[in-house]
Structures are given as structure tokens and as C-alpha cells.
Design a protein around this motif. Sequence first.
Motif, PDB file in Angstrom:
ATOM      1  N   SER A   1      -0.802  12.835 -26.153  1.00  0.00           N
ATOM      2  CA  SER A   1      -0.747  14.238 -26.347  1.00  0.00           C
ATOM      3  C   SER A   1      -1.217  14.614 -27.525  1.00  0.00           C
ATOM      4  O   SER A   1      -2.285  15.687 -27.382  1.00  0.00           O
ATOM      5  N   TRP A   2      -1.478  13.831 -28.664  1.00  0.00           N
ATOM      6  CA  TRP A   2      -1.990  14.275 -29.642  1.00  0.00           C
ATOM      7  C   TRP A   2      -3.539  14.172 -29.412  1.00  0.00           C
ATOM      8  O   TRP A   2      -4.292  15.103 -30.039  1.00  0.00           O
ATOM      9  N   LEU A   3      -4.214  13.098 -28.922  1.00  0.00           N
ATOM     10  CA  LEU A   3      -5.442  13.107 -28.796  1.00  0.00           C
ATOM     11  C   LEU A   3      -6.165  14.033 -28.051  1.00  0.00           C
ATOM     12  O   LEU A   3      -7.474  14.185 -28.119  1.00  0.00           O
ATOM     13  N   ARG A   4      -5.375  14.228 -26.856  1.00  0.00           N
ATOM     14  CA  ARG A   4      -5.869  15.324 -25.651  1.00  0.00           C
ATOM     15  C   ARG A   4      -6.869  16.369 -26.626  1.00  0.00           C
ATOM     16  O   ARG A   4      -8.144  16.663 -26.131  1.00  0.00           O
ATOM     17  N   PRO A   5      -6.114  17.429 -27.299  1.00  0.00           N
ATOM     18  CA  PRO A   5      -7.109  18.239 -27.957  1.00  0.00           C
ATOM     19  C   PRO A   5      -7.892  17.797 -28.999  1.00  0.00           C
ATOM     20  O   PRO A   5      -8.889  18.439 -29.380  1.00  0.00           O
ATOM     21  N   GLU A   6      -7.596  16.713 -29.427  1.00  0.00           N
ATOM     22  CA  GLU A   6      -8.621  16.101 -30.696  1.00  0.00           C
ATOM     23  C   GLU A   6     -10.044  15.526 -30.094  1.00  0.00           C
ATOM     24  O   GLU A   6     -11.100  15.596 -31.008  1.00  0.00           O
ATOM     25  N   LEU A   7      -9.841  14.951 -29.052  1.00  0.00           N
ATOM     26  CA  LEU A   7     -10.947  13.951 -28.585  1.00  0.00           C
ATOM     27  C   LEU A   7     -11.379  14.420 -26.962  1.00  0.00           C
ATOM     28  O   LEU A   7     -10.584  13.897 -26.164  1.00  0.00           O
ATOM     29  N   SER A   8     -12.281  15.047 -26.702  1.00  0.00           N
ATOM     30  CA  SER A   8     -12.604  15.348 -25.278  1.00  0.00           C
ATOM     31  C   SER A   8     -13.205  14.319 -24.941  1.00  0.00           C
ATOM     32  O   SER A   8     -14.199  13.358 -25.329  1.00  0.00           O
ATOM     33  N   LEU A   9     -13.108  13.780 -23.391  1.00  0.00           N
ATOM     34  CA  LEU A   9     -13.398  12.868 -22.700  1.00  0.00           C
ATOM     35  C   LEU A   9     -14.602  13.283 -21.840  1.00  0.00           C
ATOM     36  O   LEU A   9     -15.229  12.536 -21.079  1.00  0.00           O
ATOM     37  N   ASP A  10     -14.910  14.719 -21.936  1.00  0.00           N
ATOM     38  CA  ASP A  10     -16.174  15.098 -21.205  1.00  0.00           C
ATOM     39  C   ASP A  10     -17.530  14.432 -21.387  1.00  0.00           C
ATOM     40  O   ASP A  10     -17.512  14.328 -22.959  1.00  0.00           O
TER      41      ASP A  10
ATOM     42  N   PRO B   1      -6.128   9.277 -18.135  1.00  0.00           N
ATOM     43  CA  PRO B   1      -6.952   8.421 -19.115  1.00  0.00           C
ATOM     44  C   PRO B   1      -6.588   8.267 -20.551  1.00  0.00           C
ATOM     45  O   PRO B   1      -7.054   7.500 -21.109  1.00  0.00           O
ATOM     46  N   TYR B   2      -6.072   9.278 -21.045  1.00  0.00           N
ATOM     47  CA  TYR B   2      -5.410   9.306 -22.459  1.00  0.00           C
ATOM     48  C   TYR B   2      -4.583   8.245 -22.637  1.00  0.00           C
ATOM     49  O   TYR B   2      -4.447   7.495 -23.724  1.00  0.00           O
ATOM     50  N   ARG B   3      -3.702   8.246 -21.485  1.00  0.00           N
ATOM     51  CA  ARG B   3      -2.747   6.825 -21.768  1.00  0.00           C
ATOM     52  C   ARG B   3      -3.328   5.670 -21.720  1.00  0.00           C
ATOM     53  O   ARG B   3      -2.783   4.585 -22.535  1.00  0.00           O
TER      54      ARG B   3
END
Length: 499
Positions: A261-270, A232-234
Motif C-alpha cells: 500500500s505504501w509502495l503503490r503511490p511511491e513507485l509506478s509500475l507503468d 503486483p505490488y504484493r
Amino acid sequence: MGTASKRRIRGTGLVAGALVAGTVAAATPGTAGAAEAARCAPGRTAPAYTCAQPGDLVAPALEELRPTQAVLGHDEVYYKLGRYRSDKDAAAGGFNKRFDDWCEANGQGEAASVRPDARLDDPSTFTCTVPLGQETEESVEPMKTAVVGPGGQLYLTDGHHTLTSFLESPDGGPRARVRLRVTDNFSDLSPAAFWQRMRAENKVWLRDADGREITVGRLPERLGLASFQDDPYRSLVYFTRDIGYAVPDHAPEFLEYQWGSWLRPELSLDGRDLDDPAAYLALVKDASRRMTALAPDAVVADGRTAAQLGRLAAWNDGKKETGGEFAKLGRPLTDAKPGKLAYALDFKKDVARTPACTTTLTGTHNGPLVVNRGVTCLDRASVRGPVTVRPSAVLVATGARVEGPVRADGAAGVQLCGTSVTGPLAVTGATGPVRVGGTGCTGNRITGPVQLVNNTGPVAFTANEVTGPLICSGNTTGVDTTPRPNTVRGPATGQCAHH
């Protein structure tokens, strides 16, 4: 473009209006190893694509291509498919975007004319603005790219989303063709040396949908939504294009994945509702503002800086929230020119939800597999033996391979997407959904007879290739074979007579 490049373009090509037959230009001294040069000498016969050199344009069927990544942003593909099935482009006085996309990917600019019965799998039904032989550096630059690997196998290195969209389109499919630009020929390398070279030159993305590293053995064997995990980050990064970043000239490989890859730890999709237009648009706004807030020299991923990855100096390129790309992105489906999100989510709602797995199999399973209860998912797994689904159990096979018969009697559900079955497939008396191909579910290859009989739940059987008889009868709701018909090499009877 130099003379040599033009000569190679004439060697072999698929163009709107014609399929041009020919051979790929032979290797020239200094461009190939000794073994390859010998194979490609005049009068010799070499495996397909072995003699293709950098700059050559080749025209493979989509089913011939091997991916170099294991993940896609499914929502990006849903946007393309949603727009491809819409009549909005034609209503606005243009051509459906799939023809523009094909022409661009084929090195021929945009669509110039489109017949009412035009199809992606029949380029004689439409034309492009750049005729064959008149390509320019500008028209060739956006073409998708491939590397020739051991045995002459073509490995796609750019264009996985676009070509998967062509394959999943009702008028596309695995045998549709589009030209690719060859960037390298590594056919004289061993498989181990080939992958070492691909990794060294950053031509393969070896991470899964959670950003974890994988081996080359986890790469899919073919295109299609079912072959790829959904990252989903892609998709999120794709929708931030020209809002938080712009693709720079000479962009690094896998640029969007690096941003992801940068957004994954920056912005949770939970807790984010990625089916709701307002919530998704708010997420895009949040992500893109974080991107533009970075310093130009901030390292994003794999040593690349924000500037190298196309970070915009100002959010939405300096325009207000009510203007620019952000405003375009959020336009509803009722608008004359809907935004990408509207197309994506409209298509997404028609993709049947996969039931939650209680057991998940990956890798290789040797011997019989019996699904006694719950939901068993074959996640790009290989089963060497028969598969039996007991009453009230559910089987979900995605991008899987089964070497043996598949039989489900009284199952609560059966779903096969992008799966290869070598042996008979029989689904009888199912009480829940039976889905073998369909919207957002890649068609399957079944080498053996197929029986869909006396199922009381909804039955969909679409875009599959069957080698053997197809028998459909007694299904309470009939059998849905839209939007793309099946290819059946054998008799088709009953409710599938017109398949």
C-alpha cells in the motif's frame, strides 16, 4: 508448549506418513459461549470444526477453506510452482521444496525422506523431521492459521499463497490436506457480527488489486489462482524480503500488503517489464532501497511504522550488491541454485495470456448471457442463466459461477479458470484457443456433460472435476490434459479417453 496444546494436537491431524483420525478437543469452560458449549457437549454432534478451540490443529481439505482476502501476488505463487516443478533441489542433494513447505505448514519441520513417487496429496509417501506428537513451539509457530466462523466454516487467515500453491500443484489439488492452527472460534456469532469482529481484529484484508476498499461480499469462496485478483505490488514486496525488510517476530497481519500500500503511490509500475529478469530485479532494487531509506518511525500504512513492519537498517542487510539476498534473488535459471525471480518468470512464460477484455462483468447477472462479439470477461461474476458464445466472439471466465449451460459454436476462443458450471459445457468448432484449466489456470467444476468437438485451435482440458460424460473428438491438435489429470464421474471417450 503446554500440556493442553499437546492434547489438542493429538485430537486430529494430518501427518506425513499417516492420516490420523479423531475428533477436535471439546470446548472447555471459559473458552466458548453457552450455545457453543451446548453443541460441543459429550454425546452431541456439531457441524465440522464448530468445537475447535484456539490452539487446536485441524486438517481440512484445501477446498474446505474460505479466503479472507481477494488478492494475491501471482508472481509469488509462480515462484513456488516453478520451483515445485523443477529438479534443481534434488540435483543439489536435497528434497523438492514443496515437501519442505508442506512439512513446515503442517507443523512438522522439514522433509526427512521422500519416496520417488511422493505426492502432496498422499502424505504417506514422505516423512518430516518432527513426528506427530513431538511438535515444539518452534515447529508449530510457522503453521498457517484459521478462524472458525458461523456454521463451523473455516476461514483461512494466513497462508493464502502457500496453500494456493499446494492446490495448483500437479500433485496437490483441492482435496489435498494440510493442518492449520486455529486462532479463534467465532462460530456462535451471526454473519454480520462475525465480519465485524474479523475487521476489528484485522483478520481480513478488504482491498482489491488497486488498493481500493471492498466489501466482504467480494471475497472469494475458495482457494486457487483464479479466485484472486493479481496485486503486483504484493509480489514485489515478497521479492524484497531480507533486502528491504525482514519479517519481524510477532509480525502484524497482512504485513506485505501494508508495504505494498505504501509502495503503490511511491513507485509506478507503468512501463516496467515484469516478464524481463533484469527489469524486474532493477525494480526490486529500487523498491527495497526506498524501504530502507525510511526513518524507523515513519508511518507506512494503517498506523504501522517502518520499524514495526521489519524495515532493515541497511539495504541488503549491509551486504554488497554482489552478495546477500539480492545476489541470490537474481541468480539465473541455469545456476545450480536459481533465484526466486528466475523460477517465477520461467513458470510465468508458460501461463497463457488472457486476451484483453472488451466487456467485463462482475457481480450477478440474472438471465441469459449472449456473447455476440469481442472478448467478454466474467471476473468472479455469477451468471444465473445460460451462456451462449457466438462465432468469432471470445468468453473468458475467471473465478466465475454459471448456473446454466455454456455453449460456444465457432468461437474465437474460450477460457474457463476456477469457474463453476452447473449444466452442460459444449465447445465446438472454435477457431482459437480453448482453455479449460491448465498451467496457471485453476481447474473448474462442471456439473453436467462436457463436449469438446471439432475445434481447430489448441485445446487444453486440465485439472477439472466433471460430473457427467466427457466427449472429445475431432480436435485438430488433440486435447492437452497435462499437468494434472481431470476427475470425471462418468464415461470419458475419444481424445479424452485417458483424461
